[in-house]
Design an enzyme around this catalytic site. Structure first.
Site, PDB file in Angstrom:
ATOM      1  N   LEU A 160      40.378  48.024  28.487  1.00 53.19           N
ATOM      2  CA  LEU A 160      40.361  48.000  29.958  1.00 53.19           C
ATOM      3  C   LEU A 160      41.600  48.748  30.423  1.00 53.19           C
ATOM      4  O   LEU A 160      42.662  48.668  29.783  1.00 53.19           O
ATOM      5  CB  LEU A 160      40.406  46.571  30.496  1.00 53.19           C
ATOM      6  N   ASP A 161      41.493  49.457  31.548  1.00 52.47           N
ATOM      7  CA  ASP A 161      42.672  50.121  32.105  1.00 52.47           C
ATOM      8  C   ASP A 161      43.760  49.093  32.404  1.00 52.47           C
ATOM      9  O   ASP A 161      43.475  47.921  32.670  1.00 52.47           O
ATOM     10  CB  ASP A 161      42.313  50.837  33.411  1.00 52.47           C
ATOM     11  N   LYS A 162      44.995  49.545  32.408  1.00 52.56           N
ATOM     12  CA  LYS A 162      46.116  48.656  32.679  1.00 52.56           C
ATOM     13  C   LYS A 162      45.943  47.910  33.999  1.00 52.56           C
ATOM     14  O   LYS A 162      46.209  46.704  34.086  1.00 52.56           O
ATOM     15  CB  LYS A 162      47.421  49.464  32.708  1.00 52.56           C
TER      16      LYS A 162
END
Length: 345
Positions: A160-162
């Site tokens: 997942l993106d930050k």
């Protein structure tokens, strides 16, 4: 490392052929991936040459790189030159960043689901999954605190993106890691995201089929629509509620898993995700709205077969605080359970 492993390592350094047994938790792992785990400095090309010439064998027979292993099988390993087994490469153990009791307790509190093979957590926005330039604190460095009673360190099987929150799945065994990785690469996993968009997508339900390509630049990794050189990216979306014409509560189902796919796709149709300054600049702000200035993108639900094939995993993550504030401000429903894409093939 067992005594037999130690003896095998010594013999191999001396230039002898050794035999290693496939463990129970390595069931159904590909032979090339088994090698990568046990002998990480053996290159893919080197392994292919050993396989072509019959120097690596499984139960005395020639094998292919994609051969699936079974517990108890015997793998013949020829002298590998300077290639050292992973056990030796990990001794002495490298220093790991210290994990505070507070961080450990917080990470364990994120667990949504756990069994012998799988852990699902509710990743908070702002926590990177893996390290990178300028990133010193990330989930990958803290996975030991999620070992619990397991024999193996949990393994990442997707990302997942930050700045994206929500359901993140981890494998607790090598077997589960192999199965789950294949599922995420295929079409066995259904990922439903929730977001707030600036403006209301029209039509209320539809799909975005726009190829994406990575592009460099001083702003870090970015992705852009590119029908010529990009890889196909497909997203289904459904408007669940709207706040006039200003904003919408949107569910999204990415059928492909490209970097920043949902963010780029929603910006491409003129309704960027709230707080996504990377792809929409000032267009990611709702003038006059008293809402947090953070990315409003959440991996709400994950549905997939269990790696053992005996049940379905269906995990839902509650909204993070900053999105709950916006839901309350916009008077959106935060507890919807239905799947808006149940009739989509």
């Amino acid at each position: 490392m067992t005594a037999s492993d130690s003896t095998s390592s010594s013999s191999q350094r001396a230039g002898s052929i050794v035999t290693r047994t496939v463990e129970r938790d390595e069931a159904d792992v590909r032979l090339d991936r088994w090698f990568k785990r046990h002998y990480p400095d053996v290159t893919h090309g080197h392994l292919q040459r050993l396989l072509r010439t019959g120097q690596v064998r499984v139960d005395g027979k020639r094998a292919e790189a994609n051969s699936r292993l079974s517990p108890g099988q015997q793998i013949r390993i020829p002298p590998l030159g300077h290639a050292a087994p992973v056990e030796e490469m990990l001794r002495p153990a490298p220093k790991k960043p210290a994990i505070s009791d507070k961080d450990a307790a917080a990470l364990q509190a994120m667990v949504l689901f756990r069994d012998d093979d799988v852990i699902a957590i509710n990743k908070p926005a702002g926590l990177a999954v893996q390290g990178g330039t300028g990133t010193t604190k990330h989930l990958d460095a803290m996975l030991d605190v999620l070992r619990f009673d397991g024999k193996e360190r949990p393994k990442l099987v997707h990302r997942l993106d930050k700045d994206t929150s929500g359901v993140l799945l981890l494998a607790r065994t090598t077997f589960a890691a192999s199965r789950l990785t294949e599922m995420f690469r295929g079409k066995d996993v259904k990922k439903i995201y929730w977001a707030v968009t600036v403006g209301v997508p029209k039509p209320y339900q539809g799909k975005i089929d726009l190829a994406l390509a990575k592009e460099g630049g001083p702003g870090g990794e970015r992705v852009a629509g590119d029908d010529d050189d990009g890889k196909r990216a497909l997203t289904y979306f459904s408007v669940l509620e709207n706040a006039g014409k200003q904003a919408a509560f949107v569910a999204m189902w990415p059928r492909t898993g490209r970097t920043h796919q949902l963010r780029v796709h929603m910006a491409a149709i003129g309704t960027p995700i709230l707080g996504d300054g990377k792809y929409a600049g000032q267009g990611a702000i709702i003038p006059g709205a008293e809402v947090p200035k953070k990315l409003h993108l959440h991996a709400r639900r994950l549905i997939l077969p269990h790696p053992r094939g005996n049940k379905t995993i269906d995990v839902t993550a509650p909204l993070p605080d900053h999105m709950l504030q916006t839901w309350k401000y916009m008077d959106f429903s935060a507890n919807l359970r239905e799947d808006p894409f149940v009739d989509v093939e």
